[in-house]
Write an enzyme that holds these catalytic residues in place. Structure first.
Site, PDB file in Angstrom:
ATOM      1  N   GLU A 163       0.388   3.521 -12.508  1.00  0.00           N
ATOM      2  CA  GLU A 163      -0.478   4.546 -13.096  1.00  0.00           C
ATOM      3  C   GLU A 163      -0.414   4.593 -14.629  1.00  0.00           C
ATOM      4  OE1 GLU A 163       0.196   8.310 -11.170  1.00  0.00           O
ATOM      5  OE2 GLU A 163      -0.267   7.514  -9.200  1.00  0.00           O
ATOM      6  N   GLU A 347      -0.523   4.366  -2.899  1.00  0.00           N
ATOM      7  CA  GLU A 347      -0.081   5.755  -2.734  1.00  0.00           C
ATOM      8  C   GLU A 347      -1.242   6.569  -2.184  1.00  0.00           C
ATOM      9  OE1 GLU A 347       1.503   7.766  -6.203  1.00  0.00           O
ATOM     10  OE2 GLU A 347       2.710   6.010  -6.735  1.00  0.00           O
TER      11      GLU A 347
HETATM   12  O1  IFM Z   1       4.828  11.716  -7.581  1.00  0.00           O
HETATM   13  C1  IFM Z   1       3.730  11.070  -8.138  1.00  0.00           C
HETATM   14  C2  IFM Z   1       4.019   9.606  -8.314  1.00  0.00           C
HETATM   15  O2  IFM Z   1       5.145   9.394  -9.112  1.00  0.00           O
HETATM   16  C3  IFM Z   1       2.848   8.910  -8.964  1.00  0.00           C
HETATM   17  N1  IFM Z   1       1.614   9.202  -8.269  1.00  0.00           N
HETATM   18  C4  IFM Z   1       1.329  10.574  -7.952  1.00  0.00           C
HETATM   19  C5  IFM Z   1       2.510  11.207  -7.251  1.00  0.00           C
HETATM   20  C6  IFM Z   1       2.192  12.675  -6.904  1.00  0.00           C
HETATM   21  O3  IFM Z   1       1.907  13.407  -8.056  1.00  0.00           O
END
Ligand code: IFM
Length: 460
Positions: A163, A347
């Site tokens: 990210e 994710e």
């Molecule tokens: O916890 C975070 C993760 O570290 C990166 N993506 C989003 C998740 C939830 O906010």
């Protein structure tokens, strides 16, 4: 219909969020360690000093994943465990920790997917300017090369950076994440160096590894709040800033046209040499998907001039709209723009207010069960539309340290009691276990069968 054969069903975590013991066994400090220890930065004064104690309990956590029938585990390596100052001297005990974790995974037939950078920059490099220093990109390439040499014989999937848009925006513009800067003019410099760092790592991988390497980007469809030209233009700018800024240079060799005018004199683009470094063939793109955003024009919001309109629909604990069809939209748009690049959902998950485990050891979390069922269905629709989607990782395996929100936002398939470190599988963990074991078949039956999931919210 089942998902394609070989589809990876997994769960994800990151080092600072779950490991704990960030300074153990010779590891160096990182920016999150320092940030979390500054008063007033984290809700409730929480830190990652203990977190889920995964550093000491990884064997049990690996066994738990195997018992759930998961096929893969995405985790990150803490750069400062391997190189305490970020460069130079190596720390053998840090290498030993990840050796043991990888071997434990392989012994239980879990495929490791390793993220090299999930936000925990070694403090030694932050003190030299961090991501504002052009040299950090090269040092990241050197660190990646060491990791590939040590582990790529056993790790088939690598993610360079997690990210980058969040690192840039929350760490350097809004100041709510480490290193806590509030200076929008720094954003283009940080973005450029994150992209160059990705490029150096991919370059190193081509010399050392024969598996797959990609990047994990957080993507969200951006919808204009109205049909007005101003709102539509604001949505285009927000899309360029949040979604395309990192993808387009990597996959298309160009930066979105909207960016230079957003920054004016502060714009720092990639030179042709840097663009060539950044744009190298990618084995996959990792998509982190949580929500969509709706925006309206608002010149006071720098740099996009686009303000997010809070959603009145069903939302997670952090206020993000539950919008499963946005995952299909995102995956299809990515596919069409980039000519069928292979994709993993690296994710997807949600924070909801979970109950504490019952005396019988149950944690019913029907909202999360419904969330996952609907998002897996949305992923299936993308495959039906021709997207080359190869895996789905839930964020997260465990309730964990959710950055500036401390321990207030549980995302886990597994509940963690942070006083005792007791793990309890939630209904969503049982649901996802069924999804993984059946390769995505009969999700409704799996959802209904997950204990405590009798009153599921309806799909979207
Ligand atoms: O916890 C975070 C993760 O570290 C990166 N993506 C989003 C998740 C939830 O906010």
């Amino acid at each position: 219909m089942p998902f394609p054969s070989g589809f990876l069903w997994g769960a994800a975590t990151s080092a600072y969020q779950v490991e704990g013991s960030p300074l153990a066994d010779g590891a160096g400090p990182n920016i999150w360690h320092r940030f979390a220890h500054e008063p007033g930065t984290i809700l409730g004064g929480a830190t990652g000093d203990v977190a889920c104690d995964h550093y000491h309990r990884f064997q049990d956590d690996v066994a738990l994943m195997a018992d759930l029938g998961l096929g893969a585990y995405r985790f990150s390596m803490a750069w400062a465990r391997l190189l305490p100052k970020g460069r130079g001297r190596m720390n053998a005990r840090g290498f030993d920790f990840y050796d043991r974790l990888i071997d434990a995974l392989l012994a239980r037939d879990l495929v490791p997917m390793v993220t090299l950078y999930h936000w925990d920059l070694p403090l030694g490099l932050e003190d030299k300017g961090g991501w504002l220093n052009d040299d950090t990109a090269r040092w990241f390439g050197d660190y990646a090369d060491l990791a590939f040499r040590a582990f790529s014989d056993r790790v088939p999937y690598w993610v360079t950076i997690n990210e980058p848009a969040v690192i840039m925006e929350k760490g350097y513009v809004l100041g709510v994440y480490a290193p806590g800067h509030r200076n929008v003019a720094e954003a283009p410099v940080v973005a450029r160096n994150l992209l160059r760092a990705h490029g150096y790592a991919v370059q190193a991988y081509r010399d050392r590894g024969d598996g797959a390497i990609g990047i994990a980007v957080n993507l969200q469809p951006v919808w204009p709040a109205s049909d007005s030209p101003d709102d539509r233009a604001a949505a285009e700018r927000a899309n360029a800033w949040r979604n395309l800024q990192f993808l387009d240079p990597i996959l298309l060799g160009q930066s979105p046209a909207e960016l230079p005018s957003m920054f004016g004199r502060d714009w720092r683009g990639l030179s042709p040499e840097d663009m060539a470094l950044v744009r190298q063939p990618m084995d996959f793109v990792g998509v982190n998907y949580y929500t969509r955003i709706v925006v309206r024009a608002d010149p006071s919001v720098a740099p996009t001039g686009a303000a997010i309109v809070p959603s009145a629909n069903h939302r997670t604990l952090v206020g993000w709209e539950v919008f499963p069809s946005g995952l299909t939209e995102t995956l299809v748009a990515l596919d069409r723009r980039n000519g069928g690049v292979p994709v993993y959902v690296t994710e997807c998950g949600a924070a909801f207010a979970d109950a504490s485990p019952s005396a019988g050891g149950e944690v019913p979390d029907p909202e999360r069960v419904a969330f996952l069922r609907d998002h897996i269905d949305a992923a299936r629709l993308a495959i039906d539309a021709g997207v080359d989607l190869r895996g789905f990782f839930v964020w997260s395996l465990l309730d964990n340290f959710e950055w500036n929100s401390g321990y207030a936002l549980p995302y886990g398939l597994v509940h963690v009691d942070f006083d005792t470190q007791q793990r309890t599988v939630k209904s969503s963990g049982r649901f996802f276990s069924q999804a993984a074991r059946s390769n995505g078949e009969r999700l409704d039956a799996a959802a209904a069968g997950a204990r405590g999931a009798t009153a599921l919210p309806s799909g979207h």
